[in-house]
Scaffold this active site. Structure first.
Site, short mmCIF file in Angstrom:
data_model
loop_
_atom_site.label_atom_id
_atom_site.label_comp_id
_atom_site.label_asym_id
_atom_site.label_seq_id
_atom_site.Cartn_x
_atom_site.Cartn_y
_atom_site.Cartn_z
N LYS A 58 0.91 -1.25 -0.06
CA LYS A 58 0.10 0.06 0.00
C LYS A 58 0.89 1.20 0.10
O LYS A 58 1.70 1.42 0.93
CB LYS A 58 -0.89 0.01 1.42
CG LYS A 58 -2.04 -1.03 1.23
CD LYS A 58 -2.66 -1.16 2.51
CE LYS A 58 -1.84 -1.64 3.59
NZ LYS A 58 -2.57 -1.81 4.77
N THR A 68 -8.68 8.50 9.21
CA THR A 68 -8.53 7.39 8.46
C THR A 68 -8.04 6.45 9.55
O THR A 68 -7.25 5.19 9.10
CB THR A 68 -7.04 7.73 7.68
OG1 THR A 68 -6.06 8.39 8.77
CG2 THR A 68 -7.10 8.96 6.57
N GLY A 81 -8.18 3.03 11.09
CA GLY A 81 -8.61 1.60 10.66
C GLY A 81 -8.32 1.30 9.32
O GLY A 81 -9.22 0.39 8.99
N THR A 82 -7.88 2.20 8.53
CA THR A 82 -7.90 1.82 6.93
C THR A 82 -7.27 0.52 6.69
O THR A 82 -7.69 -0.31 5.78
CB THR A 82 -7.02 3.13 6.33
OG1 THR A 82 -5.64 3.09 6.77
CG2 THR A 82 -7.86 4.37 6.23
N GLY A 83 -6.03 0.21 7.45
CA GLY A 83 -5.42 -0.99 7.09
C GLY A 83 -6.31 -2.31 7.38
O GLY A 83 -6.49 -3.14 6.79
N CYS A 84 -6.91 -2.20 8.62
CA CYS A 84 -7.80 -3.26 9.00
C CYS A 84 -9.07 -3.32 7.93
O CYS A 84 -9.42 -4.65 7.66
CB CYS A 84 -8.48 -3.13 10.49
SG CYS A 84 -7.18 -2.98 11.91
#
Length: 302
Positions: free
Chosen positions: A210, A244, A246-249
């Site tokens: 990412k 933003t 929690g974007t990865g989760c």
């Protein structure tokens, strides 16, 4: 923008909850193995919201409790590794799952237990046309929170590298990839492509690297599939929001929820990115906490 295609295709034949006697071919069951976030923006709470938004039934195994808000993490209480094993085995002995998302694990002992169960439990292999097919596993290598708090013990990094070999897809951001590789963070797309290839050398089958930490009007991720040799740059508009958390989760759990509804990985990844972009675009509709707030997991719901 239209919602991602979460119901327009039939389930591929390997979906475990369909072929293991559950009798509901429209059903998708996702499992999140991750830590808890009391503020609801990340961890298992974000995963459950994402599963529900994308039409999957969510199950969880909790690896750690955190004292956390939008302003930071003040404490982490790891779940003993043996109890993580008991949660996993008790669940999988009863509930067939179609996809697994692995997030925060915290310690080397928990990483090793999760790797052991995911690699050996018979419920994670569907028998289709006489052949065993592994349930898809998405690994989000959570190491440090958005606020800078460490969520993985340094001595657990080697164990996490071993888990790369079990996962079907690993979804690191640039700092996480740098830690896994013992290198500096990638500074451009050429270095991102090189680091994706280096993660394959560590055993990762597929990598979604990412690029949100880079600058520019667009956010570019690198999708690299070692099995097909496919390398694709996935571009999305950069959403200007401070919310933003929690974007990865959210992205990794969306990929897990959507994979059983697509015949290949890349269409599921594209649909998951579309869902995350919408969640970011609607993040400012929420007013949660004094720090960086969560993305809006419910943006698809009228």
């Amino acid at each position: 923008m239209p919602p991602p295609p979460v119901t327009s295709r039939s389930l591929p034949s390997y979906a475990v909850s369909s072929v293991a006697g559950q009798g509901n071919r429209a059903q998708v069951v996702g499992l999140s193995i991750a830590g808890s976030d009391p503020s609801g923006g990340a961890g298992i709470q974000a995963d459950l919201k994402t599963f529900a938004a994308l039409g999957a039934y969510g199950t969880t195994v909790v690896t750690a409790l955190t004292a956390q808000s939008t302003t930071g993490v003040t404490g982490v209480h790891p779940v003993p590794a043996q109890f993580v094993r008991e949660q996993l085995e008790t669940l999988l002995d009863d509930v067939p799952v179609d996809a697994v998302k692995v997030g925060m694990l915290g310690s080397a002992e928990v990483v090793d237990v999760v790797a052991s169960v995911l690699g050996e439990h018979p419920a994670l292999v569907a028998v289709v046309d006489g052949a065993g097919v592994q349930v898809p596993i998405v690994l989000d290598p959570v190491m440090v929170s958005t606020s800078g708090s460490r969520l993985l013990e340094p001595e657990a990094e080697d164990a996490l590298r071993r888990l790369l070999r079990i996962a079907d897809v690993v979804t690191p951001n640039l700092p996480e990839a740098a830690v896994l590789l013992g290198a500096e963070s990638a500074r451009d797309l050429a270095e991102m492509r090189a680091q994706a290839a280096a993660l394959h050398d560590l055993g990762a089958r597929r990598v979604l690297l990412k690029g949100g930490h880079l600058d520019g009007p667009e956010s570019v991720d690198v999708w690299s599939d070692a099995e097909s040799g496919e390398v694709v740059e996935l571009t999305s508009r950069r959403v200007r929001t401070a919310n933003t958390h929690g974007t990865g989760c959210t992205l990794s759990s969306a990929i897990a929820a959507l994979r059983p509804r697509h015949d290949e990985w890349l269409p599921a990844v594209r649909a998951a990115k579309d869902y995350l972009t919408g969640a970011l675009e609607h993040a400012d509709d929420l007013t949660i906490g004094a720090g960086p707030g969560p993305v809006n997991h419910a943006w698809l719901i009228d």
